[in-house]
Design a protein around this motif. Structure first.
Motif, PDB file in Angstrom:
ATOM      1  N   ARG A  49       0.824  -1.203   0.000  1.00 19.11           N
ATOM      2  CA  ARG A  49       0.000   0.000   0.000  1.00 19.11           C
ATOM      3  C   ARG A  49       0.861   1.257   0.000  1.00 19.11           C
ATOM      4  NH1 ARG A  49      -3.553   1.192   5.202  1.00 19.11           N
ATOM      5  NH2 ARG A  49      -1.481   1.822   5.912  1.00 19.11           N
ATOM      6  N   ARG A  50       1.997   1.208   0.693  1.00 15.04           N
ATOM      7  CA  ARG A  50       2.854   2.389   0.805  1.00 15.04           C
ATOM      8  C   ARG A  50       3.806   2.560  -0.379  1.00 15.04           C
ATOM      9  NH1 ARG A  50       3.497   5.107   5.576  1.00 15.04           N
ATOM     10  NH2 ARG A  50       5.644   5.586   4.981  1.00 15.04           N
ATOM     11  N   LYS A  53       3.406   5.668  -2.930  1.00 11.55           N
ATOM     12  CA  LYS A  53       3.728   6.967  -2.335  1.00 11.55           C
ATOM     13  C   LYS A  53       5.235   7.112  -2.127  1.00 11.55           C
ATOM     14  CE  LYS A  53       3.047   9.820   1.800  1.00 11.55           C
ATOM     15  NZ  LYS A  53       2.368   9.910   3.132  1.00 11.55           N
ATOM     16  N   VAL A 240       7.005   5.068  10.490  1.00 14.60           N
ATOM     17  CA  VAL A 240       6.317   4.226   9.514  1.00 14.60           C
ATOM     18  C   VAL A 240       5.422   3.233  10.246  1.00 14.60           C
ATOM     19  CG1 VAL A 240       8.064   4.399   7.709  1.00 14.60           C
ATOM     20  CG2 VAL A 240       8.269   2.620   9.422  1.00 14.60           C
TER      21      VAL A 240
END
Length: 267
Positions: A49-50, A53, A240
């Protein structure tokens, strides 16, 4: 043939955009860095998901992390210096061992064995010790050494922290002075110094990790070097995942400076 190896240990960083996904997957599935329920399942999902980005962020700084480049330059300069000042242990050769991206620890160990290295200095590139950084890198080193059947092959020395070394402190103070010189003279004395350190999970802090105290000690030594010439703040960055991390956040600190009447800051 080199006799002494210097193994530069670090987490590493993606040199190319294609390495961002595997790099994040390594972080989010490593329980020495982050712990979450059902990590073998959730970790890869969070990393996936990260990835878009984080990929855009690396793209904005040129398409990858410069850490391998700078580690190579530092290693080369260090070995040249060691060959001059320590002839009894020369010739020296440096090796890089990253956690999640090449060159990996396994590769470095195999290369040292192939090169006939007799003695190795394990040198984590984290000035302040934490079990989540230097500690986990060393744990992986010993584990991989056993798995490769190389236990007893090398004579080891370890430099696991150097947060208060005078040359390190002076180098940070020098960068602060250079930054202050960029401000106009009439506002220079009003600049607030924001020291931003990489954060670690509060789970690590709460079990007695020395990292926060060593970060604070480094900042104090730097400010002593500067004769406490300016007001200063210590904050933390690079949180994170969904777990609590050590703060205050650098982003929040910098964002709130204007509300405190502070117009000039050096981060």
């Amino acid at each position: 043939m080199p006799r002494t190896g210097v193994l530069l240990l670090n987490m590493g960083g993606p040199s190319t955009l294609s390495e961002v996904g595997p790099f994040l997957n390594g972080i989010f599935t490593d329980r020495e860095i982050i712990q979450m329920p059902f990590q073998s399942v959730l970790g890869p999902l969070v990393a996936k998901r990260r990835t878009p980005k984080v990929t855009r962020l690396y793209e904005a700084i040129g398409g990858g992390s410069p850490i391998k480049k700078w580690t190579t330059l530092q290693g080369t300069a260090m070995i040249n210096k060691l060959d001059q000042i320590a002839p009894l242990t020369s010739p020296h050769k440096f090796y890089i061992a990253f956690r999640y991206v090449p060159p990996l620890t396994e590769t470095a160990l195999k290369q040292m064995a192939e090169d006939g290295i007799e003695r190795v200095v394990a040198f984590p590139q984290y000035p302040q010790y934490s079990c989540a950084t230097s500690g986990s890198s060393l744990n992986l080193l010993w584990k991989t050494e056993r798995e490769l059947g190389l236990t007893g092959k090398f004579k080891w020395s370890i430099i696991d922290r150097w947060y208060d070394h005078p040359l390190y402190v002076e180098s940070v103070a020098k960068k602060v002075r250079e930054g202050l010189d960029l401000f106009e003279e009439q506002v220079r004395d009003k600049v607030v110094l924001v020291f931003s350190a990489h954060s670690i999970p509060m789970r690590v802090v709460n079990r007695g990790d020395p990292y926060p105290s060593q970060i604070g000690a480094t900042v104090d030594l730097v400010m002593k070097n500067l004769n406490f010439s300016h007001n200063y703040i210590l904050s933390y960055q690079s949180k994170v995942g969904p777990v609590p991390w050590l703060g205050p956040s650098t982003v929040n600190v910098v964002t709130n400076l204007p509300s405190q009447g502070i117009k000039h800051a050096l981060v």
